[in-house]
Design a protein around this motif. Structure first.
Motif, short mmCIF file in Angstrom:
data_model
loop_
_atom_site.label_atom_id
_atom_site.label_comp_id
_atom_site.label_asym_id
_atom_site.label_seq_id
_atom_site.Cartn_x
_atom_site.Cartn_y
_atom_site.Cartn_z
N LYS A 1 -12.73 -14.29 -1.02
CA LYS A 1 -11.75 -16.08 -0.02
C LYS A 1 -10.75 -14.72 0.43
O LYS A 1 -9.99 -13.70 0.17
CB LYS A 1 -10.93 -16.48 -0.87
CG LYS A 1 -10.28 -17.74 -0.27
CD LYS A 1 -9.65 -18.28 -0.68
CE LYS A 1 -8.77 -19.85 0.22
NZ LYS A 1 -8.56 -20.76 -0.86
N LEU B 1 -13.98 -21.52 -8.43
CA LEU B 1 -13.11 -22.13 -7.73
C LEU B 1 -12.01 -21.12 -7.30
O LEU B 1 -12.00 -20.15 -7.94
CB LEU B 1 -12.18 -22.72 -9.45
CG LEU B 1 -10.91 -23.72 -8.96
CD1 LEU B 1 -11.21 -24.80 -7.47
CD2 LEU B 1 -10.53 -24.00 -9.67
N PRO C 1 -13.54 -28.89 -0.75
CA PRO C 1 -12.80 -29.34 -0.84
C PRO C 1 -11.76 -28.59 -2.53
O PRO C 1 -12.76 -28.26 -3.02
CB PRO C 1 -11.97 -30.53 -0.82
CG PRO C 1 -14.01 -31.23 -1.52
CD PRO C 1 -15.06 -30.31 -1.05
N GLY C 2 -10.50 -28.25 -1.96
CA GLY C 2 -9.84 -27.67 -3.03
C GLY C 2 -10.24 -26.53 -3.27
O GLY C 2 -10.30 -26.20 -4.52
N GLY C 3 -10.69 -25.68 -2.92
CA GLY C 3 -10.76 -24.32 -3.59
C GLY C 3 -12.44 -24.12 -3.86
O GLY C 3 -12.94 -23.05 -4.32
N LEU C 4 -13.68 -24.76 -3.81
CA LEU C 4 -13.99 -24.90 -4.52
C LEU C 4 -16.20 -24.44 -3.93
O LEU C 4 -15.69 -24.93 -2.36
CB LEU C 4 -14.84 -26.33 -4.92
CG LEU C 4 -14.16 -27.16 -6.03
CD1 LEU C 4 -15.13 -27.80 -6.10
CD2 LEU C 4 -14.60 -26.38 -7.20
N SER D 1 -18.89 -24.39 0.99
CA SER D 1 -17.29 -24.35 0.82
C SER D 1 -17.14 -25.61 0.68
O SER D 1 -17.53 -26.84 1.14
CB SER D 1 -16.52 -23.62 1.87
OG SER D 1 -16.66 -24.59 2.82
N THR E 1 -13.46 -23.47 5.58
CA THR E 1 -13.13 -24.59 6.21
C THR E 1 -12.58 -25.43 7.13
O THR E 1 -12.24 -24.35 8.01
CB THR E 1 -12.18 -25.27 4.16
OG1 THR E 1 -11.41 -24.27 4.50
CG2 THR E 1 -13.05 -24.45 2.98
#
Length: 106
Positions: free
Chosen positions: A39, A105, A80-83, A78, A12
């Motif tokens: 991650k 997520l 936004p927000g860890g998706l 990837s 990201t």
């Protein structure tokens, strides 16, 4: 002693790194694999968060000539927000290879 193969990565703009791969860690016979996504919070040096994305283990050699050409079609994207959106090859039906997809997520 376990297989961790066909890694694919995405990152990201804020520096999170995600990697997807096939992993045999849960099979004592080291035959069946699951698709995992991990991650990293440190630029890819370590991956403390790892999740099995596929919901069943599968034999990657089913429907594949001598286990060749398996894993060629994995992808991660990837958002936004860890998706993370994962796509992997899966032989859970015991006959042929299909593509599966899952949003994860973190």
């Amino acid at each position: 002693g376990k297989f961790h193969v066909f890694a694919w990565a995405t990152a990201t703009p804020l520096g999170a790194v995600y990697v997807g791969w096939y992993d045999s860690r849960h099979d004592p016979a080291n035959v069946n694999v699951e698709y995992f996504v991990g991650k990293s919070f440190d630029g890819g040096r370590t991956f403390p968060l790892q999740k099995a994305v596929s919901d069943v283990p599968f034999n990657p050699c089913v429907g594949s000539f001598e286990c060749g050409y398996f894993g060629d079609y994995t992808q991660l994207a990837s958002g936004p927000g860890g998706l993370v959106h994962a796509v992997w090859s899966d032989t859970r039906d015991g006959v042929s290879m299909q593509l599966w997809s899952q949003t994860v997520l973190f």
